[in-house]
Design a protein around this motif. Structure first.
Motif, short mmCIF file in Angstrom:
data_model
loop_
_atom_site.label_atom_id
_atom_site.label_comp_id
_atom_site.label_asym_id
_atom_site.label_seq_id
_atom_site.Cartn_x
_atom_site.Cartn_y
_atom_site.Cartn_z
N GLY A 214 23.55 -61.68 -49.71
CA GLY A 214 24.71 -62.50 -49.42
C GLY A 214 25.38 -62.13 -48.11
O GLY A 214 25.21 -61.02 -47.59
N THR A 215 26.16 -63.06 -47.58
CA THR A 215 26.81 -62.86 -46.29
C THR A 215 27.79 -61.71 -46.31
O THR A 215 27.90 -60.95 -45.34
CB THR A 215 27.53 -64.16 -45.87
OG1 THR A 215 26.61 -65.24 -45.89
CG2 THR A 215 28.12 -64.03 -44.48
N ASP A 216 28.50 -61.53 -47.42
CA ASP A 216 29.55 -60.51 -47.48
C ASP A 216 28.96 -59.11 -47.29
O ASP A 216 29.44 -58.33 -46.48
CB ASP A 216 30.28 -60.61 -48.83
CG ASP A 216 31.46 -59.66 -48.91
OD1 ASP A 216 32.43 -59.86 -48.15
OD2 ASP A 216 31.42 -58.73 -49.72
N ARG A 217 27.91 -58.79 -48.02
CA ARG A 217 27.32 -57.45 -47.94
C ARG A 217 26.55 -57.25 -46.64
O ARG A 217 26.60 -56.16 -46.04
CB ARG A 217 26.40 -57.21 -49.14
CG ARG A 217 27.14 -57.17 -50.47
CD ARG A 217 26.20 -56.88 -51.61
NE ARG A 217 26.89 -56.85 -52.89
CZ ARG A 217 26.31 -56.65 -54.06
NH1 ARG A 217 24.99 -56.46 -54.11
NH2 ARG A 217 27.02 -56.64 -55.17
N VAL A 218 25.83 -58.27 -46.20
CA VAL A 218 25.07 -58.15 -44.95
C VAL A 218 26.01 -57.94 -43.77
O VAL A 218 25.74 -57.16 -42.87
CB VAL A 218 24.18 -59.40 -44.74
CG1 VAL A 218 23.54 -59.37 -43.35
CG2 VAL A 218 23.12 -59.48 -45.82
N SER A 219 27.15 -58.65 -43.78
CA SER A 219 28.11 -58.52 -42.68
C SER A 219 28.69 -57.11 -42.63
O SER A 219 28.89 -56.55 -41.55
CB SER A 219 29.23 -59.54 -42.83
OG SER A 219 29.96 -59.33 -44.03
N TRP A 220 28.95 -56.50 -43.81
CA TRP A 220 29.47 -55.13 -43.83
C TRP A 220 28.43 -54.13 -43.33
O TRP A 220 28.76 -53.08 -42.79
CB TRP A 220 29.91 -54.74 -45.24
CG TRP A 220 31.27 -55.22 -45.60
CD1 TRP A 220 31.60 -56.10 -46.59
CD2 TRP A 220 32.51 -54.87 -44.97
NE1 TRP A 220 32.96 -56.31 -46.61
CE2 TRP A 220 33.54 -55.57 -45.63
CE3 TRP A 220 32.84 -54.04 -43.89
CZ2 TRP A 220 34.88 -55.46 -45.27
CZ3 TRP A 220 34.18 -53.93 -43.53
CH2 TRP A 220 35.18 -54.64 -44.21
N LEU A 221 27.15 -54.47 -43.50
CA LEU A 221 26.09 -53.58 -43.03
C LEU A 221 25.95 -53.64 -41.51
O LEU A 221 25.80 -52.60 -40.85
CB LEU A 221 24.76 -53.96 -43.69
CG LEU A 221 23.52 -53.20 -43.22
CD1 LEU A 221 23.64 -51.72 -43.54
CD2 LEU A 221 22.26 -53.79 -43.84
N PHE A 222 26.00 -54.83 -40.95
CA PHE A 222 25.75 -55.00 -39.53
C PHE A 222 27.00 -54.91 -38.67
O PHE A 222 26.89 -54.66 -37.46
CB PHE A 222 25.05 -56.34 -39.27
CG PHE A 222 23.61 -56.36 -39.67
CD1 PHE A 222 22.64 -55.84 -38.83
CD2 PHE A 222 23.22 -56.89 -40.88
CE1 PHE A 222 21.31 -55.85 -39.18
CE2 PHE A 222 21.89 -56.90 -41.25
CZ PHE A 222 20.93 -56.37 -40.40
N ALA A 223 28.17 -55.13 -39.24
CA ALA A 223 29.41 -55.13 -38.45
C ALA A 223 29.63 -53.80 -37.71
O ALA A 223 29.92 -53.81 -36.51
CB ALA A 223 30.60 -55.46 -39.34
N PRO A 224 29.50 -52.63 -38.36
CA PRO A 224 29.69 -51.37 -37.61
C PRO A 224 28.65 -51.19 -36.52
O PRO A 224 28.97 -50.68 -35.43
CB PRO A 224 29.54 -50.29 -38.69
CG PRO A 224 29.78 -50.99 -39.99
CD PRO A 224 29.26 -52.38 -39.80
N ILE A 225 27.40 -51.61 -36.79
CA ILE A 225 26.34 -51.47 -35.78
C ILE A 225 26.65 -52.33 -34.57
O ILE A 225 26.56 -51.88 -33.41
CB ILE A 225 24.98 -51.84 -36.39
CG1 ILE A 225 24.65 -50.94 -37.59
CG2 ILE A 225 23.87 -51.77 -35.35
CD1 ILE A 225 23.41 -51.33 -38.34
N VAL A 226 27.01 -53.59 -34.83
CA VAL A 226 27.31 -54.50 -33.72
C VAL A 226 28.56 -54.05 -32.98
O VAL A 226 28.64 -54.16 -31.75
CB VAL A 226 27.49 -55.94 -34.26
CG1 VAL A 226 27.91 -56.89 -33.14
CG2 VAL A 226 26.19 -56.43 -34.90
#
Length: 270
Positions: A214-226
């Motif tokens: 889902g978007t919610d969990r994927v966004s939390w995974l990639f947000a710090p990296i980005v």
């Protein structure tokens, strides 16, 4: 029964309906958007100039022209499309092609298949906006209801728009990863082409394997990296501008956009 919260995302829906977003929630959503939206924009510098000038760069001014086009594409398109249109057109905070089509069907008799029940009227998230009979919205409503072909055309547009979103979601990761792999290969000619392809495939498998979360969990995974990536690439850019060449700031002038298209190969590189 249908009016009760059915999942954890229902709280977000109610917040949008009440138009009462807390500042902390707004900051959280903005941070999550880094992993969903800006991940694609943030990695584009890896390959955009490489693909814009496949035959090499003869004149350094060509880089200024292309950069100016990139700057104004990233500012004007989001401003005109998203700020002025998309953010103003939503169905209780929900966007997207079908959400907007559902919103139109709620206000006008344009649905091609009867799919509404009287009980829908009792849902708290099922609301209508009243407008004056002489308003542009009322005239548009009557224009759509007048001919059946207009209603079918609207359905086709909704399906086409959704298909384009799906197609973009499928094509963007492979193109981005393979283009970035090509740049890595260019900078490291000794690296085996097989290693580059295998690395690209492995990244794609991981990306698509995470989609079901889902978007919610994927966004939390990639947000710090980005976020870290944007800080690094921004810092490197500022340092290089300050130390080597400040003339690149000329790209903020829209004159260079017109100069980009005046050249014979401008459209082909676009």
């Amino acid at each position: 029964m249908f009016d009760q919260p059915m999942d954890e995302n229902s709280n977000f829906r109610n917040i949008y309906v009440e138009k009462n977003i807390r500042p902390l929630m707004l900051v959280r959503l903005a941070f999550q958007s880094l992993g969903v939206v800006y991940g694609d924009l943030g990695t584009s510098p890896l390959y955009v100039f490489f693909n814009t000038f496949p035959k090499g760069i003869d004149n350094t001014d060509d880089v200024i022209d292309a950069l100016s086009l990139i700057i104004y594409s990233l500012t004007l398109i989001p401003f005109l499309k998203y700020v002025l249109i998309v953010c103003r057109a939503n169905d209780n905070g929900q966007g997207g092609t079908f959400a907007l089509y559902s919103l139109l069907c709620r206000h006008a008799e344009i649905r091609t298949v009867p799919n509404q029940d009287q009980s829908d009227e009792e849902l708290t998230t099922y609301n209508r906006t009243t407008f004056h009979e002489q308003s542009c919205a009322a005239k548009t409503k009557r224009w759509l209801e007048k001919q059946s072909w207009r209603q079918y055309s609207l359905v086709i547009l909704a399906l086409a728009g959704s298909s384009m979103v799906i197609g973009d979601g499928v094509l963007t990761p492979p193109i981005s990863v393979l283009s970035a792999a090509g740049v890595i290969k260019l900078n490291n000619p000794d690296m085996s082409e097989k290693v580059v392809v295998l690395a690209a495939v492995a990244i794609l498998v991981v990306l698509f394997s995470l989609q079901h979360l889902g978007t919610d969990r994927v966004s939390w995974l990639f947000a710090p990296i980005v976020f870290i990536w944007l800080l690094l690439i921004g810092g490197i850019g500022i340092f290089n501008i300050w130390k080597y060449d400040r003339s690149v700031l000329r790209a903020f002038s829209p004159v260079y956009v017109f100069r980009f298209f005046q050249k014979g190969d401008g459209w082909s590189s676009l």
